[in-house]
Design a protein around this motif. Structure first.
Motif, short mmCIF file in Angstrom:
data_model
loop_
_atom_site.label_atom_id
_atom_site.label_comp_id
_atom_site.label_asym_id
_atom_site.label_seq_id
_atom_site.Cartn_x
_atom_site.Cartn_y
_atom_site.Cartn_z
N LEU A 206 0.81 -1.22 0.00
CA LEU A 206 0.00 0.00 0.00
C LEU A 206 0.84 1.27 0.00
N HIS A 208 4.67 3.54 -1.18
CA HIS A 208 5.62 3.77 -2.27
C HIS A 208 6.91 3.00 -2.06
N TRP A 245 -2.87 -4.58 -8.40
CA TRP A 245 -1.56 -3.97 -8.22
C TRP A 245 -0.59 -4.50 -9.28
N TYR A 387 -2.65 6.53 4.60
CA TYR A 387 -2.19 6.67 3.23
C TYR A 387 -3.28 7.39 2.43
N TYR A 388 -2.84 8.18 1.44
CA TYR A 388 -3.77 8.99 0.67
C TYR A 388 -4.32 8.18 -0.51
N LEU A 389 -5.61 8.30 -0.73
CA LEU A 389 -6.29 7.53 -1.77
C LEU A 389 -7.08 8.42 -2.70
N THR A 427 -2.51 11.15 -9.64
CA THR A 427 -1.41 10.21 -9.43
C THR A 427 -1.31 9.28 -10.63
N TYR A 429 -0.22 6.15 -10.06
CA TYR A 429 -0.27 4.82 -9.47
C TYR A 429 -1.73 4.41 -9.28
N ARG A 472 -3.30 5.41 -5.59
CA ARG A 472 -2.46 5.73 -4.42
C ARG A 472 -1.57 6.91 -4.77
#
Length: 472
Positions: A206, A208, A245, A387-389, A427, A429, A472
């Protein structure tokens, strides 16, 4: 020893030789293991009792390793927390150690000796997860009172039984109070005659570091992933998110999960291009072995995905459809903005902060009990980690009550004739997920366009649970 000025050319020469000798494909295995657990006690058990417990688990892993080797597997991955118990010191692989033939070199090492011998006697690479204990500086405020840190650790033994890789988990899950994390993330890779691997564990995926660095900067071809992953629908079940992923990062992904129904843990997978082999079963407590052939050079495959501009299509939409039916709902502790898919087909948008999500869809014979919503989330997840979503998702609600939207659900009745999902992401990702009724994946039935659209290629073969772009 490389003379000054010759380092780069020598490295290139070594890589060229490895490339020339490398196989075009290899056989990989992952094993989902029902771990035999210790009693829940605050009192440490004796080393003898701890090893007795671990020996029982390794007995089960031994059968899986032998079965994989008999099927021709070059490498097998076993789960995180798959052994448990007494903590041993694991030296740096640079020391050139084969525990099977030299078990007393660093200290009594019965677990490492067994794993090393299993690899050596079956001519297979063995990936396992165990504890590691290292001395720390007492002046460091994070150093425990006994002067030692304990790490959640992956080890890799090659087909000769040699320790070739050791990784200390950097992103611990909130419940892993028994472990410390290293001061800096470790970027662990190793090369073989059949390809170039990177390794990390569970919650690392989850974040980097180290995972994105391994896939992007180090350009590993395959990821080894011991995990103890909870079955977290609607967006984070093991087979669902791990396959997404792998697709988003464009690598082979070998995921071995713990099997424990009381902790809602299940789902191991061998994800590769273009299809995926997965196992998902909440009905039994039996371990499960998957073995399949993987490409050694996925980046050279004609099906290797082109680079995606994740907001190209969404940014071309000048006028959003009107939305008078916006409401909020919670997905895994995060407050999403939702709008209902009130018609069997249509064009919808929903925004939250800087993220706007767009959906064009057509359902096939929509069932009246199946309620679907388009959702957007743009924010910081703060429960069980931070974590930022940014997420755009088409979700089936648990019931006809809109308050149930976002709750876990495993079954649906409505198939889709077509869908196209995109978003104004900030992002690169982004991990594309398509999940069908019964927690089935949809390999070959959808694709990512280079303009950022996740689209169906045909009518879905099963009813739809969710279609998601997880950012992410």
């Amino acid at each position: 020893i490389v003379p000054p000025g010759a380092h780069v050319s020598a490295a290139v020469l070594i890589l060229s030789v490895l490339e020339a000798c490398a196989l075009d494909s290899y056989s990989a295995a992952v094993y989902e293991h029902n771990v035999i657990l210790s009693e829940d006690t605050e009192i440490p058990v004796s080393p003898e009792d701890a090893f007795m417990l671990m020996d029982k688990n390794i007995d089960i892993l031994e059968a899986a390793i032998k079965a994989a080797a008999k099927q021709g597997a070059h490498i097998i991955v076993t789960p995180e927390d798959g052994i448990y118990g007494w903590i041993f010191d694991i030296p740096d692989p640079k020391v050139d150690w084969i525990p099977c033939t030299d078990p007393e070199r660093f200290a009594p090492s019965p677990v490492q000796k067994r794993l090393s011998c299993l690899a050596r006697n079956n001519s297979i690479y063995v990936v396992a997860n165990m504890g590691d204990k290292k001395p720390c500086n007492s002046s460091d405020p994070r150093c425990p009172s006994d002067g030692h840190c304990q790490y959640n650790t992956n080890v890799v033994f090659d087909s000769e039984g040699k320790l070739v890789a050791r990784y200390h988990k950097y992103n611990l899950f909130v419940t892993e109070k028994q472990f410390n994390y290293p001061n800096e993330p470790e970027f662990v890779t190793f090369n073989t005659s059949f390809r170039y691997f990177g390794i990390f564990s569970c919650a690392d995926i989850l974040f980097h570091d180290p995972v994105v660095v391994l896939a992007s900067r180090f350009q590993v071809d395959s990821i080894l992933f011991p995990t103890a992953w909870g079955h977290t629908l609607p967006l984070l079940s093991a087979v669902q998110f791990h396959s997404a992923w792998a697709m988003g990062m464009s690598v082979n992904f070998l995921s071995a999960n713990t099997c424990n129904s009381s902790l809602a843990m299940t789902g191991n997978s061998l994800v590769y291009f273009p299809p995926a082999m997965v196992h998902y079963n909440t009905e039994t407590e039996n371990g499960h072995l998957l073995v399949t052939e993987l490409s050694s050079h996925p980046r050279l495959s004609p099906t290797y995905p082109a680079a995606v501009n994740w907001k190209l299509y969404a940014s071309s939409i000048k006028q959003l459809p009107s939305n008078d039916h916006r409401f909020s709902g919670v997905v895994y502790h995060d407050l999403f903005s939702f709008t209902e898919l009130a018609e069997p087909e249509g064009n919808l948008a929903i925004c939250q902060k800087d993220l706007c999500c767009h959906l064009n869809y057509k359902m096939a014979e929509k069932q009246k009990d199946d309620i679907y919503v388009l959702g957007a989330f743009d924010g910081l997840h703060i429960v069980e980690g931070e974590y930022y979503l940014q997420i755009c998702t088409l979700l089936k609600c648990k019931s006809t009550d809109l308050k149930s939207c976002g709750q876990p659900v495993e079954t649906a009745q409505t198939k889709s004739d077509m869908f196209s999902l995109s978003g104004m992401f900030g992002t690169n990702y982004i991990f594309p997920e398509v999940l069908y009724s019964g927690v089935h994946l949809a390999p070959g039935e959808f694709e990512m366009l280079t303009d950022g659209r996740l689209i169906s290629q045909t009518r879905t073969s099963r009813p739809v649970l969710s279609v998601t772009l997880f950012g992410r």
